[in-house]
Scaffold this motif. Structure first.
Motif, PDB file in Angstrom:
ATOM      1  N   TYR A 111       4.902   3.229  -5.199  1.00 13.19           N
ATOM      2  CA  TYR A 111       3.890   3.165  -4.142  1.00 13.19           C
ATOM      3  C   TYR A 111       3.323   1.757  -4.089  1.00 13.19           C
ATOM      4  N   LEU A 138       1.201   2.396   1.419  1.00 11.77           N
ATOM      5  CA  LEU A 138      -0.028   3.100   1.806  1.00 11.77           C
ATOM      6  C   LEU A 138      -0.964   2.125   2.490  1.00 11.77           C
ATOM      7  N   GLY A 141      -4.461   5.059   3.334  1.00 15.56           N
ATOM      8  CA  GLY A 141      -4.040   6.449   3.284  1.00 15.56           C
ATOM      9  C   GLY A 141      -3.768   6.854   1.837  1.00 15.56           C
ATOM     10  N   HIS A 142      -3.382   8.102   1.675  1.00 17.08           N
ATOM     11  CA  HIS A 142      -3.061   8.537   0.316  1.00 17.08           C
ATOM     12  C   HIS A 142      -1.805   9.386   0.305  1.00 17.08           C
ATOM     13  N   SER A 143      -1.289   9.544  -0.892  1.00 16.58           N
ATOM     14  CA  SER A 143      -0.122  10.389  -1.082  1.00 16.58           C
ATOM     15  C   SER A 143      -0.409  11.249  -2.305  1.00 16.58           C
ATOM     16  N   ALA A 170      -8.963   5.651   3.888  1.00 14.16           N
ATOM     17  CA  ALA A 170      -8.009   5.789   2.777  1.00 14.16           C
ATOM     18  C   ALA A 170      -8.290   7.054   1.962  1.00 14.16           C
TER      19      ALA A 170
END
Ligand SMILES: [Fe+2]
Length: 273
Positions: A111, A138, A141-143, A170
């Protein structure tokens, strides 16, 4: 809260580093390994290994071999996760293609966030170069990734120097509990990230001062508004790490802030039984 495992090199090696030449710099980045107790870490992630690289600065001032050695060092640690915090290229879009080649081959989930030099050079091109290799970029944003059957949130705050950072966006939808790692290129954004809850926050950008004059560099940095120059900082319940990075964007020689690959072994806080 943390322990550096390879801090104690011989006195002779330390003395050698003080001189005119830094042999380690010529060979490539050093690998720093840390055990970190991370607030809020899911016990399932105790022992998880994370590699952190930043500021590769593919371009005229960073030898390709240094970048290749950094990637190889990260791979050699057999990490569960590889995290990149920006400034992959500098000065010319012609280096974006070379970036895609040099960072190829990271086998763990990877990432990334972008840095100011990426935007100044070719932000979209850098994003595509990373994504072509299967690395997730990213941008505010997030994962959520499942590792060892437990969720881990990776939050990426976009670059602050170029005005792209939006920490509220985010963190939108990020679960409040459990394991969290935040990526930001610029360390000062860590204050906003820490306000969103406990996490390990990883940053770059400063090159650790790049050419460090003891006490003077940190003082100047503080006057310029950079409180977080290199290493670990506790901010509320969170832990920030500012990595000295790999490459150079201004002068090719570093002093007092050697290039590094950081390897973290995450530890959950002990709970009362
Ligand atoms: Fe930067």
């Amino acid at each position: 809260m943390l322990a550096r495992r390879n801090a104690g090199r011989s006195a002779l090696a330390s003395i050698a580093r003080l001189g005119r030449l830094q042999p380690r710099e010529l060979r490539g980045p050093r690998t720093l390994e840390y055990d970190l107790v991370i607030p809020g870490l899911d016990p399932a992630h105790d022992g998880l290994k994370v590699a952190h690289l930043t500021d590769l600065h593919v371009g005229m001032l960073t030898p390709d071999r240094k970048i290749l050695r950094a990637i190889a060092a990260a791979q050699a640690a057999k990490p569960d996760l590889v995290l990149l915090t920006g400034d992959y290229v500098c000065y010319s879009p012609k280096f974006v293609g070379r970036l895609a080649e040099l960072v190829r081959g990271i086998s763990a989930p990877c990432y990334a966030v972008l840095g100011n030099h990426d935007y100044w050079t070719d932000g979209e091109g850098v994003r595509r170069a990373l994504e072509r290799n299967g690395y997730a970029v990213l941008r505010n944003g997030h994962s959520e990734i499942t590792l060892r059957h437990a969720p881990l949130s990776i939050v990426g705050i976009d670059d602050a120097v170029t005005g792209h950072a939006d920490s509220k966006r985010a963190f939108a939808g990020v679960r409040k509990q459990g394991s969290r790692i935040v990526l930001t290129h610029v360390p000062s954004i860590a204050d906003r990230a820490a306000a969103e809850g406990e996490a390990l926050i990883l940053a770059g950008h400063t090159h650790g001062g790049h050419v460090v004059i003891p006490r003077v560099t940190a003082r100047i940095a503080r006057k310029l508004g950079s409180r977080y120059l290199a290493g670990f900082y506790r901010i509320d319940g969170s832990l920030l790490y500012v990595n000295c990075g790999i490459g150079s964007s201004s002068i090719p020689i570093r002093a007092g802030a050697p290039a590094e690959v950081a390897i973290f072994t995450l530890r959950a806080a002990a709970t009362d039984k």
